[in-house]
Structures are given as structure tokens and as C-alpha cells.
Scaffold this motif. Structure first.
Motif, PDB file in Angstrom:
ATOM      1  N   ALA A  11     -32.814 -48.085   8.116  1.00  0.00           N
ATOM      2  CA  ALA A  11     -34.370 -48.279   9.052  1.00  0.00           C
ATOM      3  C   ALA A  11     -34.062 -49.680   9.233  1.00  0.00           C
ATOM      4  O   ALA A  11     -33.678 -50.756   8.728  1.00  0.00           O
ATOM      5  CB  ALA A  11     -35.368 -48.182   7.822  1.00  0.00           C
ATOM      6  N   VAL A  12     -34.615 -50.093  10.482  1.00  0.00           N
ATOM      7  CA  VAL A  12     -34.842 -51.374  11.084  1.00  0.00           C
ATOM      8  C   VAL A  12     -36.254 -52.216  10.601  1.00  0.00           C
ATOM      9  O   VAL A  12     -37.239 -51.453  10.901  1.00  0.00           O
ATOM     10  CB  VAL A  12     -34.595 -51.265  12.360  1.00  0.00           C
ATOM     11  N   SER A  13     -36.117 -53.361  10.422  1.00  0.00           N
ATOM     12  CA  SER A  13     -37.577 -53.932   9.855  1.00  0.00           C
ATOM     13  C   SER A  13     -38.389 -54.320  11.316  1.00  0.00           C
ATOM     14  O   SER A  13     -37.770 -54.554  12.553  1.00  0.00           O
ATOM     15  CB  SER A  13     -37.360 -55.245   9.429  1.00  0.00           C
ATOM     16  N   ASN A  64     -47.639 -60.533  14.255  1.00  0.00           N
ATOM     17  CA  ASN A  64     -48.130 -59.637  13.040  1.00  0.00           C
ATOM     18  C   ASN A  64     -47.544 -58.237  13.073  1.00  0.00           C
ATOM     19  O   ASN A  64     -48.100 -57.484  12.903  1.00  0.00           O
ATOM     20  CB  ASN A  64     -49.714 -59.750  13.096  1.00  0.00           C
ATOM     21  N   ALA A  65     -46.076 -58.179  13.125  1.00  0.00           N
ATOM     22  CA  ALA A  65     -45.547 -56.939  13.349  1.00  0.00           C
ATOM     23  C   ALA A  65     -45.475 -56.245  11.749  1.00  0.00           C
ATOM     24  O   ALA A  65     -45.397 -57.025  10.820  1.00  0.00           O
ATOM     25  CB  ALA A  65     -44.293 -57.016  13.449  1.00  0.00           C
ATOM     26  N   ALA A  66     -46.004 -55.039  11.661  1.00  0.00           N
ATOM     27  CA  ALA A  66     -45.995 -54.377  10.279  1.00  0.00           C
ATOM     28  C   ALA A  66     -45.672 -52.947  10.575  1.00  0.00           C
ATOM     29  O   ALA A  66     -45.580 -52.484  11.675  1.00  0.00           O
ATOM     30  CB  ALA A  66     -47.337 -54.512   9.866  1.00  0.00           C
ATOM     31  N   THR A  67     -45.297 -52.266   9.497  1.00  0.00           N
ATOM     32  CA  THR A  67     -44.910 -50.703   9.660  1.00  0.00           C
ATOM     33  C   THR A  67     -46.128 -50.102   9.434  1.00  0.00           C
ATOM     34  O   THR A  67     -46.812 -50.231   8.645  1.00  0.00           O
ATOM     35  CB  THR A  67     -43.948 -50.658   8.247  1.00  0.00           C
ATOM     36  N   LEU A  68     -46.179 -49.074  10.672  1.00  0.00           N
ATOM     37  CA  LEU A  68     -47.155 -48.382  10.539  1.00  0.00           C
ATOM     38  C   LEU A  68     -46.880 -47.036  10.080  1.00  0.00           C
ATOM     39  O   LEU A  68     -47.680 -46.033   9.196  1.00  0.00           O
ATOM     40  CB  LEU A  68     -47.603 -47.892  11.950  1.00  0.00           C
ATOM     41  N   GLN A  69     -45.787 -46.482  10.090  1.00  0.00           N
ATOM     42  CA  GLN A  69     -45.067 -45.352   9.586  1.00  0.00           C
ATOM     43  C   GLN A  69     -43.846 -45.439   9.235  1.00  0.00           C
ATOM     44  O   GLN A  69     -42.697 -45.851   9.917  1.00  0.00           O
ATOM     45  CB  GLN A  69     -45.336 -44.121  10.490  1.00  0.00           C
ATOM     46  N   ALA A  70     -43.099 -45.125   7.733  1.00  0.00           N
ATOM     47  CA  ALA A  70     -41.927 -45.415   7.327  1.00  0.00           C
ATOM     48  C   ALA A  70     -40.953 -44.670   8.087  1.00  0.00           C
ATOM     49  O   ALA A  70     -41.176 -43.546   8.933  1.00  0.00           O
ATOM     50  CB  ALA A  70     -41.809 -45.039   5.913  1.00  0.00           C
ATOM     51  N   ALA A  71     -39.772 -44.891   8.012  1.00  0.00           N
ATOM     52  CA  ALA A  71     -38.626 -44.205   8.851  1.00  0.00           C
ATOM     53  C   ALA A  71     -38.611 -42.763   8.429  1.00  0.00           C
ATOM     54  O   ALA A  71     -38.739 -42.360   7.277  1.00  0.00           O
ATOM     55  CB  ALA A  71     -37.304 -44.767   8.235  1.00  0.00           C
TER      56      ALA A  71
END
Length: 307
Positions: free
Chosen positions: A57-59, A114-121
Motif C-alpha cells: 500500500a502507498v501512503s 492534508n492528505a489522509a486515507t479515506l479507505q484502506a488498501a
């Protein structure tokens, strides 16, 4: 039939039923034993895929991801703006330079915060991300786009932005819920824009409207210059066809009379080539008659008379 034969027959039946049940139970147990290894293998594969997806998974805030996202935004924005600008120009029957849209899109400043994960890989290793994406445009483009919208009775830019939940700060348009997807493919990081973001739609309309308005103003200026040139040529032709007024020349001044020579000059010039001329004699005044009454007769002797 004897009683012994009837009893033996019943036993065979009971024995047959028992054997059949034993065989059925044995088959069921065997089936369960055969399916258990396959189920375990599938579970192990799913676990390995999930672990691999998590490992690859990429950040969302990876610098490479943000650079790829900016490039994807520029390319998509340029394509949409090109299509809209061409449509506007065709409707107005005006020409557009092929590189003017690209020049404007390249001048837009894009920033990601403010980049953030909305749904995991997921199983494919694709992560859904959300960030605050801003696009800063020249003030001239926003002004010209507002002119086009007002001329066509379209909603103002501010109302469009409010409807699409886009903030405006001076000449910066901001979408705080911009969604994109990141992952790896063939060992390369891939970034993809999710859906049809309203920010791209609005900015592409601004760019296309600005290009269209600039081309329209340039065409109007050319027509005005051509009309002015035609008026000048017409006026020049009219002046050439009309008779020209001739300015009279100044009158010739009469020559001054010659100054008569003095007596001395005549005397000095007598020896010259000009012959001297004797002035005519002045006639003598007639002699007056004496008024003395004592004299009876007066005899006047005329020297020129002939007797």
C-alpha cells in the motif's frame, strides 16, 4: 413360511439398513476430511493477499503520489478546457490558437494539503485518499470568465462554487474533500482521480471562458482597425476626386522709376557715348503795354518781323 425364516428375513433387512447407514456415515466423514485441506488453502491465500496488499500500500501523502496527482490534474484540466474552448469558438465562428489553452493551464498553481486515507488498501492494493486541493488562477482569467457568464445570463462564479462546496480565497479555488486513489502497478506508483471532481469542471470552464473572451476582444479590435482603415481610404479617394483650390500667387511689384540724373551727371556724361541734347529755349514773356495815358501811340519794334 416358517417362523424361523421370517425372523431371518427381518434380520437381513435390519442388517442391510445398518450397513447402509454405516456406509453413508463413512462417506460423509470422508467428504469432510477431503474438503478441509482445500478450505485451509483458500484461507491461507486470502490472508497472503491481504498481507501483500497491506505491505505494498502507498501512503496518501507520499511526495511521489502528490507529484503524480498534480500531473494528472494538469492533464485532465487541459483536456477539458481544450474541449470547452473549441466548442465556444465554433459557436461564435472565431479562431483560437492551439497553444493558448495549454499556456493558461500550465500557469495554474496546484497545491495539495492534508492528505489522509479515506479507505484502506483493498485486495488489489489500491488506497482511497482525500486531500485539500487548491488551484490558483490569474485574476484576469476570473474576471473574463465572469464577463462571459454575465453576457450569457449564467449563474455567477461565486454561486457555482458555493453549490459545489468549493471555497474561494481571492483568486484561489479550494476543494477540501478532493478524492483520489493510489497504488502500485508493475512496481510503479499509480495515481488516479476518483469520479468527476467539481473543482476540475469549474476551473476548466474558467480557463475556456477566458480564452474565448480574449479571442473575442481581439477579433473586435481587428474589425475596428479594418473599419477605420476603410474610412481613411474612402476619405482619401474622395479628396483625390475633388478639384483642388489653387492659391493665387502674390502680385508682381511694379518696378521703381529710375532716378533722373543730376545736372552734374549730365555734364560729366557729355563726353561719353551718349550725345548731349540742348534744352529748348524758354519763350520770352510778351511785353506788356504801357499804361501811361499821356502817350498817344506806342510803336513796338519786332526784330523778327519782315518789312
Amino acid at each position: 413360511m416358517s417362523v424361523a425364516n421370517k425372523s431371518l428375513s427381518k434380520w437381513y433387512k435390519v442388517a442391510g439398513v445398518g450397513i447402509a447407514c454405516s456406509l453413508a456415515l463413512a462417506g460423509c466423514d470422508r467428504s469432510e476430511k477431503e474438503e478441509t485441506p482445500e478450505t485451509a488453502e483458500v484461507t491461507e491465500q486470502e490472508t497472503e493477499v491481504s498481507e501483500n496488499a497491506a505491505a505494498t500500500a502507498v501512503s496518501c501523502d507520499d511526495p511521489i503520489v502528490q507529484d503524480r496527482l498534480k500531473s494528472a490534474l494538469k492533464n485532465t484540466l487541459n483536456q477539458q478546457a481544450q474541449t470547452l474552448a473549441t466548442s465556444y469558438a465554433n459557436d461564435a465562428e472565431i479562431g483560437l490558437s492551439s497553444g493558448v489553452v495549454t499556456t493558461k493551464t500550465n500557469g495554474i498553481v496546484i497545491d495539495i494539503q492534508n492528505a489522509a486515507t479515506l479507505q484502506a488498501a483493498n485486495a488489489n492494493g489500491m488506497t482511497t485518499c482525500q486531500a485539500s486541493v487548491s488551484m490558483t488562477l490569474p485574476s484576469e482569467d476570473l474576471y473574463q470568465a465572469s464577463q462571459v457568464q454575465a453576457a450569457n445570463n449564467q449563474p455567477s462564479l461565486q454561486s457555482r462554487l458555493a453549490q459545489d462546496n468549493i471555497r474561494i480565497n481571492n483568486n484561489m479555488l479550494v476543494d477540501d474533500a478532493f478524492t483520489y486513489v493510489v497504488g502500485t502497478q508493475g512496481g510503479q506508483i499509480r495515481t488516479r482521480i476518483a469520479g468527476q471532481p467539481a473543482l476540475l469542471t469549474v476551473v476548466s470552464e474558467v480557463v475556456a471562458s477566458s480564452v474565448y473572451q480574449s479571442a473575442l476582444e481581439e477579433q473586435r479590435a481587428q474589425r475596428a482597425a479594418q473599419q477605420a482603415e476603410r474610412r481613411r481610404e474612402t476619405a482619401q479617394n474622395n479628396n483625390d476626386s475633388q478639384p483642388r483650390s489653387v492659391t493665387p500667387a502674390a502680385p508682381v511689384r511694379p518696378a521703381a522709376p529710375a532716378t533722373p540724373p543730376s545736372v552734374n551727371q549730365n555734364n560729366q556724361g557729355s563726353s561719353a557715348t551718349t550725345p548731349s541734347t540742348t534744352a529748348p529755349a524758354t519763350p520770352e514773356a510778351p511785353k506788356s503795354t504801357p499804361k501811361d495815358e499821356s502817350i498817344d501811340m506806342v510803336i513796338i519794334e519786332d526784330e523778327n518781323a519782315t518789312y
